[in-house]
Design a protein around this motif. Structure first.
Motif, PDB file in Angstrom:
ATOM      1  N   ILE A 138       0.852  -1.183   0.000  1.00 12.46           N
ATOM      2  CA  ILE A 138       0.000   0.000   0.000  1.00 12.46           C
ATOM      3  C   ILE A 138       0.893   1.240   0.000  1.00 12.46           C
ATOM      4  O   ILE A 138       2.092   1.139   0.283  1.00 12.46           O
ATOM      5  N   PRO A 139       0.339   2.396  -0.313  1.00 10.29           N
ATOM      6  CA  PRO A 139       1.138   3.622  -0.188  1.00 10.29           C
ATOM      7  C   PRO A 139       1.583   3.792   1.273  1.00 10.29           C
ATOM      8  O   PRO A 139       0.856   3.408   2.199  1.00 10.29           O
ATOM      9  N   ASN A 140       2.763   4.343   1.453  1.00 12.11           N
ATOM     10  CA  ASN A 140       3.257   4.565   2.806  1.00 12.11           C
ATOM     11  C   ASN A 140       2.268   5.429   3.571  1.00 12.11           C
ATOM     12  O   ASN A 140       1.696   6.366   3.025  1.00 12.11           O
ATOM     13  N   PHE A 141       2.042   5.103   4.826  1.00 12.90           N
ATOM     14  CA  PHE A 141       1.048   5.786   5.644  1.00 12.90           C
ATOM     15  C   PHE A 141       1.718   6.433   6.858  1.00 12.90           C
ATOM     16  O   PHE A 141       2.823   6.061   7.251  1.00 12.90           O
ATOM     17  N   GLY A 146       6.632   9.410   2.471  1.00 11.64           N
ATOM     18  CA  GLY A 146       7.800  10.100   1.941  1.00 11.64           C
ATOM     19  C   GLY A 146       9.135   9.450   2.254  1.00 11.64           C
ATOM     20  O   GLY A 146      10.176   9.979   1.877  1.00 11.64           O
ATOM     21  N   LEU A 147       9.135   8.306   2.914  1.00 14.58           N
ATOM     22  CA  LEU A 147      10.388   7.630   3.239  1.00 14.58           C
ATOM     23  C   LEU A 147      10.679   6.567   2.181  1.00 14.58           C
ATOM     24  O   LEU A 147       9.945   5.584   2.066  1.00 14.58           O
ATOM     25  N   ASP A 148      11.745   6.782   1.422  1.00 17.49           N
ATOM     26  CA  ASP A 148      12.077   5.893   0.311  1.00 17.49           C
ATOM     27  C   ASP A 148      12.426   4.473   0.734  1.00 17.49           C
ATOM     28  O   ASP A 148      12.225   3.540  -0.034  1.00 17.49           O
ATOM     29  N   LYS A 149      12.983   4.296   1.941  1.00 19.44           N
ATOM     30  CA  LYS A 149      13.396   2.961   2.379  1.00 19.44           C
ATOM     31  C   LYS A 149      12.281   2.188   3.061  1.00 19.44           C
ATOM     32  O   LYS A 149      12.441   1.024   3.386  1.00 19.44           O
ATOM     33  N   SER A 150      11.141   2.838   3.302  1.00 24.39           N
ATOM     34  CA  SER A 150      10.005   2.183   3.947  1.00 24.39           C
ATOM     35  C   SER A 150       9.098   1.541   2.904  1.00 24.39           C
ATOM     36  O   SER A 150       8.859   2.108   1.845  1.00 24.39           O
ATOM     37  N   LEU A 151       8.585   0.368   3.255  1.00 25.00           N
ATOM     38  CA  LEU A 151       7.610  -0.353   2.439  1.00 25.00           C
ATOM     39  C   LEU A 151       6.435  -0.666   3.351  1.00 25.00           C
ATOM     40  O   LEU A 151       6.615  -1.282   4.401  1.00 25.00           O
TER      41      LEU A 151
END
Length: 167
Positions: A138-141, A146-151
């Protein structure tokens, strides 16, 4: 207190302050620091006794704690998986699936319909596990936006898990 048994493993609800839970969380944070090269990769408010709705620990037959995980309420219908960790020596034993299944059952009993989680690029093993367990990207929540390393991933709790991931 709820206890779930699978094979030789047992999952039990514990308090956030439980010494075994604290030790497992410390090892999880140390592993994340090593993987991400920073002492603290938590982008948002770290989980605590004040905001974790439930915390569980998996134990092997001799009572040794081998894994942990918790849920933080996001709203009245959804929660976020926090501090999921299985000791490296116990990975592949079904502990992670048992922890996740236990938390999903707990969430359903609370009337929650959705679980969300955040993992990261340095955790491809976690990405595989969550995807196999029925979680979808899903889109980062929240604090992960806005964190590129987060999934970020989510699962509607009405969905049946992939049979290959069921313990």
């Amino acid at each position: 207190m709820t206890t779930t048994t699978h094979s030789a493993l047992v999952v039990e609800e514990v308090s956030w302050e439980d010494p075994d839970a604290g030790a497992l969380r410390a090892r999880q944070r140390a592993e994340m620091a090593e993987r991400y090269g920073t002492p603290d990769s938590e982008p948002g408010t770290p989980p605590s006794a004040a905001d974790i709705a439930v915390f569980v620990v998996a134990r092997n037959p001799d009572g040794t704690a081998v894994g942990c995980a918790g849920l933080r309420a996001i709203d009245s219908r959804s929660g976020e998986l926090k501090r999921m960790y299985v000791d490296p020596a116990s990975r592949g034993t079904g502990a992670a699936a048992l922890l996740l299944t236990s938390l999903e059952k707990w969430a359903r009993r609370q009337g929650w319909t959705r679980l969300l989680l955040e993992t990261g690029l340095a955790q491809p093993d976690a990405v595989r596990f969550y995807t196999r367990s029925g979680y979808r990207r899903i889109p980062n929540f929240g604090s992960y936006e806005g964190l590129d390393k987060s999934l970020c991933y989510a699962r509607e709790l009405g969905e049946a898990p992939d049979p290959a991931s069921t313990p």
